[in-house]
Design an enzyme around this catalytic site. Sequence first.
Site, short mmCIF file in Angstrom:
data_model
loop_
_atom_site.label_atom_id
_atom_site.label_comp_id
_atom_site.label_asym_id
_atom_site.label_seq_id
_atom_site.Cartn_x
_atom_site.Cartn_y
_atom_site.Cartn_z
N ASP A 232 0.85 -1.19 0.00
CA ASP A 232 0.00 0.00 0.00
C ASP A 232 0.89 1.24 0.00
O ASP A 232 2.03 1.20 0.45
CB ASP A 232 -0.85 0.05 1.28
CG ASP A 232 -1.95 -1.00 1.32
OD1 ASP A 232 -2.29 -1.58 0.27
OD2 ASP A 232 -2.48 -1.24 2.42
N ARG B 269 -0.93 -0.51 -8.46
CA ARG B 269 -2.34 -0.27 -8.14
C ARG B 269 -2.51 1.25 -8.12
O ARG B 269 -1.87 1.92 -7.30
CB ARG B 269 -2.70 -0.85 -6.77
CG ARG B 269 -4.08 -0.38 -6.28
CD ARG B 269 -4.23 -0.46 -4.77
NE ARG B 269 -4.33 -1.81 -4.29
CZ ARG B 269 -3.94 -2.17 -3.06
NH1 ARG B 269 -3.40 -1.29 -2.23
NH2 ARG B 269 -4.06 -3.42 -2.67
#
Length: 282
Positions: A110, A160
């Site tokens: 992340d 992402r």
Amino acid sequence: MKGILLVLAKRYIAGAERQDAIRTALALNDIGIKATIDNLGENVRTPAQAAWSVAEYLDLLKDIKASGADSQISLKLTHMGLDISPELAIENLETIVKKAREDGNFVRVDMEGSKYTQATIDIFLQLRKKYPNIGVALQSALKRSVDDARIITAAGGSIRIVKGAYKEPASIAFKDKREVYTSFEEIMKGLLLTATRPAIATHDERLLDVAKKFADENGVSKRSFDFEMLLGIKRSLQRGLAREGYSVRVYVPYGREWLQYTLRRLGERKENVWFVLKNIFD
Ligand code: FDA
């Protein structure tokens, strides 16, 4: 107040235990949706806490394999000890990525607040040289992300793309939502043309429509990238995309450290309390 937040958290979080996350992932798999499981936690202060996080992720990988769940894992580098030292974070991340590679699994890093952007990219690029089963997130709200996307893609890294969940200063971040949108669209289109299996992570239906049309016009297969969304948000949309034949992956967080994550989700939308009540029946 914490009591009310806990009620809201239940919409966004699978539960407190690893098995809650596995159960949720399997239930998603049953309706054609993949998962990426995240053990909630960030900014650990001691090497012992970081070691505990690593142990939890190793157990998580073991349980994913044993259950047969179609699920990757997502993690934060400050959960691996980045605030203590980059060396500790790399060592801990490598332990997890190595185990994931043995299992044929994939680890998504992340992206946290801008204080950590460069360190996260540096660590990612260092490990990506050795391990193909690792990807990273980039935030379209940051002005630097267009360039970062080029560098990471050139190194074969899977990205992402997200809008960004952290409050950032105007000197480095777009403040106008339209600019965040335009930057997302630009990065997303670039990623769709690479062979690095990107993840388009948004609930913004205009962006999802742009992605679908762009992929179609450019001969990009529906299964060569993931649409990623968060647990508890736009469930009908998730199911609909999966029925249309797209690869859909849902981010499934679990654990006792639910507060920071829930506050970020609530911060994303003023009407959130009403939204949650209205959508309980979605
Ligand atoms: P936007 O905020 O414009 O929302 C579009 C619509 O979706 C809203 O109008 C609403 O209907 C619905 N919606 C969105 N958020 C909602 C919420 N919390 N509650 C209820 N409805 C909501 N961020 C980051 O900084 N680092 C990261 O690594 C990640 N990782 C990540 C993984 C995945 C799979 C997703 C989907 C998102 C992230 N994010 C993230 C979070 C991301 O940056 C962003 O904050 C949220 O996705 C919300 O932005 P949207 O793109 O959905 O658009």
